[in-house]
Design an enzyme around this catalytic site. Structure first.
Site, PDB file in Angstrom:
ATOM      1  N   THR A  23       3.634  -5.379  -7.653  1.00  0.00           N
ATOM      2  CA  THR A  23       3.772  -5.190  -6.210  1.00  0.00           C
ATOM      3  C   THR A  23       2.497  -4.573  -5.659  1.00  0.00           C
ATOM      4  OG1 THR A  23       6.124  -4.778  -6.456  1.00  0.00           O
ATOM      5  CG2 THR A  23       5.112  -4.069  -4.415  1.00  0.00           C
ATOM      6  N   LEU A  24       1.891  -5.217  -4.673  1.00  0.00           N
ATOM      7  CA  LEU A  24       0.692  -4.658  -4.050  1.00  0.00           C
ATOM      8  C   LEU A  24       0.982  -4.144  -2.651  1.00  0.00           C
ATOM      9  CD1 LEU A  24      -1.893  -7.321  -5.187  1.00  0.00           C
ATOM     10  CD2 LEU A  24      -1.832  -4.943  -5.891  1.00  0.00           C
TER      11      LEU A  24
END
Lengths: 245, 221
Positions: A23-24
């Site tokens: 997840t960014l």
């Protein structure tokens, strides 16, 4: 000497392909959740918006869900991560029920489990992008706690996520007291939600209030708050300083 | 394609200060009760003190999630120790365990600034002070956390510990009586809270005394 480059396995978190596995940023997000302890249990409020950046994409997102017999979970942040957390909790409650031993996980236990899940994901640099509020009552004992996406957790008499921390907590610090009645609790929550509606751009005027007591959990149907836009100070805002912004 | 940079940090500083003072037959450990993030207060009522063993208490400030994980890790190890040795861990033993546990995560540290306090096997007060990766030292008194830069010089002035470099080694524990040490701790938090925004006057405090039958509870000011 011949060193052949070792092939990394597909789901590896090292190497150039790693970022697509972690997840960014959040994509579809929910805004604040506000909750407080009252005489009979916990009251929690959240609006029903799911924003996709600056677009209001979804307008009927239920961001509060019951967990087992004794707990209520509210989430802000990435909605898909919230749905995954609900899946984890579903499994947790299922196994708890399958023991069939007359015991059931209370809010303290669920909060602890969630804290461990969030912290461990943060350790792997792949966080669940949520701020969670966990409230409930078991054997007469009220519990209200919160966990952030990096695992910071605590319990208190009133909690809020996101913008709620800035706008709602100060109101709650001033006006919350022990043994609030249900009506007073709802009025206080609505006061907080109204301020958030005026000042949080990702808030929408469609909210639910959930209540959990020893008897169980109820969640109100979606409704709107009355708003007032005729405040004198905003009639002619530049009256005192013509030409200013 | 350039590698994406993380736009979130795995660490946060939840602030707060911890203090411990050792005496001839007592040890006082205290920590303030505020938990913050950035310029916000998360809660006003959070205890940073954790009882690890009968005669050993740890006060930690820094990143709360790491502190909590560290406390759980030490509690689990202590339970195993009790099963294997049929006794509680002594304070010096726990001090070594804490150092090793912190160093274990040398390359992704626990962002936890700890002060360990309690009574050693002879009933004398002992205080151990740590950095985030496990360097530790037995001292007569110490403070860690956001207010430590304000508190430590004040304690140096009031407690005047002899240099650890002296030979023969001189006792670092303070000659003050317990009541005076507790008073000093209250004063220390009153002062630190004036100038450090992350520290408040209100504290949770526990005091070990050689003569007490029962391990003491943790009480507020």
């Amino acid at each position: 000497m011949n060193f052949t480059a070792s092939k990394q396995p597909e789901n590896c978190l090292l190497g150039p392909e790693s970022d697509s596995q972690r997840t960014l940023y959040p994509y579809v997000t929910g805004t604040s959740v506000v909750a407080l302890k009252y005489k009979d249990g916990i009251l929690m409020a959240a609006d029903m918006g799911g924003s996709y950046g600056s677009t209001l994409r979804y307008k009927s997102v239920e961001r509060m869900k019951p967990i087992g017999k004794h707990s209520l979970l509210g989430a802000s942040g990435e909605i898909s991560d919230f749905q995954e957390i609900l899946k984890y909790l579903d499994e947790l409650i299922l196994y708890d029920n399958m023991w069939d031993d007359g015991n059931s996980l209370g809010p303290k236990e669920v909060h602890n489990y969630l804290t461990r899940v969030m912290y461990n994901r943060r350790n792997k640099f792949n966080p669940l992008w949520n701020s969670l509020v966990l409230g409930g009552v078991k054997k007469g004992e009220k519990y209200l706690g919160t966990v952030s996406m990096i695992g910071v957790n605590f319990e208190d008499n009133h909690v809020a996520t996101g913008f709620g921390n800035h706008l709602a907590r100060p109101i709650l610090r001033q006006e919350w007291h022990e043994n609030l009645s249900f009506e007073d609790g709802v009025k206080l929550l609505e006061k907080c939600m109204r301020v958030l509606l005026y000042r949080d751009r990702s808030a929408i005027n469609k909210l639910q209030i959930a209540k959990i007591t020893e008897e169980g959990m109820t969640i109100s149907p979606p409704y709107s708050l009355k708003t007032y836009w005729e405040f004198a100070a905003f009639e002619n805002p530049t009256q005192g300083a013509v030409g200013s912004w | 394609m350039t590698k994406q940079q993380a736009n979130w940090s795995p660490y946060d500083n939840n602030g707060g200060s911890c203090v411990a003072i050792a005496g001839a037959d007592y040890c006082v450990i205290a920590a303030d009760t505020r938990m913050s993030t950035g310029y916000n207060i998360l809660t006003r009522d959070y205890s940073k003190i954790c009882k690890l063993a009968d005669k050993c208490v740890m006060a930690s400030s820094g990143f709360q999630a790491d502190v909590r994980a560290l406390q759980k890790q030490l509690a689990a190890r202590h339970l195993i120790y009790q099963h294997q040795h049929n006794k509680q861990m002594s304070c010096p033993a726990m001090a070594q365990l804490l150092s090793n546990t912190l160093y274990y995560k040398r390359f992704f540290p626990y962002y936890s600034f700890n002060v360990l306090g309690g009574l050693d096997n002879e009933g004398k007060g002992c205080v151990f002070t740590y950095d985030a990766v496990g360097s530790y030292e037995k001292v007569g008194y110490s403070s860690q956390g956001s207010g430590s830069t304000l508190i430590m010089p004040f304690l140096d002035n009031q407690l005047k510990s002899p240099s650890p470099l002296l030979l023969p080694a001189q006792d670092a524990v303070t000659p003050l009586v317990e009541a005076e040490a507790i008073d000093l701790v209250k004063t220390v938090f009153a002062s630190a809270s004036e100038r450090d925004i992350y520290t408040v006057r209100r504290q949770t405090r526990t005091c070990y005394h050689k003569c007490s039958w029962y391990p003491p509870g943790i009480h507020g000011t």
